[in-house]
Design an enzyme around this catalytic site. Sequence first.
Site, PDB file in Angstrom:
ATOM      1  N   ASP A 147       0.860  -1.181   0.000  1.00 41.08           N
ATOM      2  CA  ASP A 147       0.000   0.000   0.000  1.00 41.08           C
ATOM      3  C   ASP A 147       0.901   1.237   0.000  1.00 41.08           C
ATOM      4  O   ASP A 147       1.599   1.501   0.986  1.00 41.08           O
ATOM      5  CB  ASP A 147      -0.883  -0.053   1.266  1.00 41.08           C
ATOM      6  CG  ASP A 147      -1.884   1.083   1.345  1.00 41.08           C
ATOM      7  OD1 ASP A 147      -1.665   2.113   0.673  1.00 41.08           O
ATOM      8  OD2 ASP A 147      -2.862   0.936   2.091  1.00 41.08           O
ATOM      9  N   HIS A 148       0.871   1.964  -1.093  1.00 34.13           N
ATOM     10  CA  HIS A 148       1.826   3.075  -1.245  1.00 34.13           C
ATOM     11  C   HIS A 148       1.491   4.261  -0.335  1.00 34.13           C
ATOM     12  O   HIS A 148       2.293   5.173  -0.163  1.00 34.13           O
ATOM     13  CB  HIS A 148       1.874   3.511  -2.713  1.00 34.13           C
ATOM     14  CG  HIS A 148       3.187   4.097  -3.126  1.00 34.13           C
ATOM     15  ND1 HIS A 148       4.203   4.385  -2.241  1.00 34.13           N
ATOM     16  CD2 HIS A 148       3.661   4.441  -4.349  1.00 34.13           C
ATOM     17  CE1 HIS A 148       5.234   4.894  -2.889  1.00 34.13           C
ATOM     18  NE2 HIS A 148       4.926   4.939  -4.173  1.00 34.13           N
TER      19      HIS A 148
END
Length: 422
Positions: free
Chosen positions: A393-394
């Site tokens: 999850d950036h």
Amino acid sequence: MSQIIEVKVPDIGQDSAVDVIEVLVKAGDTVAIDDPLITLESDKASMDVPSPYAGVVQSIAVKVGDQVKESSVILSLSTEDAVAVPEIPAKTEETKKTTSTALKPAASAPTATSAQEKETTADELHASPAVRRLARELDLNLRQINATGPKGRITKEDVKNYVHARMQGGGGGGAGLAIAPLPAINFSQFGEISTEPLSKIKKLSGANLHRNWVSIPHVTQFDEADITSLEAFRQERKSEVEKQGLKLTPLVFIMKAVAATLKKMPIFNSSLSADGTSLVLKHYIHLGVAVDTPNGLVVPVVRDVDKKSVLDLAAELADISERARNKALKTPEMQGSSFSISSLGGIGGTAFTPIINAPDVAILGVSKASQKPVYHEGTFVPRLMLPLSLSYDHRVIDGADGARFCKQLVEYLEDIRYLVLV
Ligand code: CAO
């Protein structure tokens, strides 16, 4: 006084048997006069059979796929005052092929219904009058609803699923994103088709996967680990472990190496808080492991992986995957993961982009190890290389950390002796 009455198929305007394509009530349902009970379909038209009495359904005598004729028993109804009403004809939905002589027209269907049905029929949508009525009541556009019924027909269940998905923020519109809905297509216009309902697991996991995919900004980092020495060790121990009734696959070593990497990089073992303003760091390492079952994907959770031996993990993995395939897992066994692994290494492939199993913030995809020529000290040598695909999850993890996580994991896999130091 209440009495039990058998409700039968009325005059449908033809002698040959027709298919039951939908059963709209179940035992225990209360029905009013004129409520649709079942939907029938001939070559040329479909029709709802309305209830001639008010009462409570006791038992159903037909199921989807049965063939019925005039006077076939549909169900038994317990009614308080069984005043017989004149036979209510089946309500017809004309299909493209309908001819004027086909089936008895819907005597009691209001004009507005007929007009609406004609309009949608022209667009090649197939749905019974009852389903159309339900969609109208809920102000839904049938074109946006995914059809799973026979011959591309939209069923009552499809309407319910669509509403359910919309309420969860998914569905035809794409979770509040300005995405054009997929058109409902009648594929039978291109060739023969058949339709199968999605399994319950697929419906559930599909909604979750869709939500995770559109709501989490994914990045996938690829890497590969030289597992030549790990594999040599595994082959050496394999037969002895098998004597204990256990299977030693690369996955259990990968689980241990992932647990050790998570200890070094705890951000990968966290969840974003619901309001998105903080991180919840977990002090436990529970790994979700994707298991392929005949009914779809399930993700049981192996708890405290850092505290278990490779043999403990082999035993637990065998047990949960067996029970997953036999639908014997309990809901708590599929909850509480802090990171997940999806291994397709037993099947094949060189890389893939796994979808994060929210609320986890990362997932490791494992593909099949293969022999590759690796340049070493001036010459190419054959090494067993394991492909890894880490999706993260950036919002939580930066690209540099994604690359560092893979590097650390590769180091542990390339020399598993380090795992005893963690
Ligand atoms: N590279 C090469 N060979 C591998 C390997 C890899 N990465 N991973 C497993 N293998 C080998 C195993 O060693 C075994 O061979 P041997 O019997 O000769 O040792 C064979 O492949 C089969 O392994 P397995 O799949 O039965 O066992 P596993 O421990 O690797 O995996 C499980 C268990 C439950 C994860 C797996 O059966 C499974 O269901 N995988 C699918 C998961 C999935 O669908 N993911 C996608 C999710 S997204 O849709």
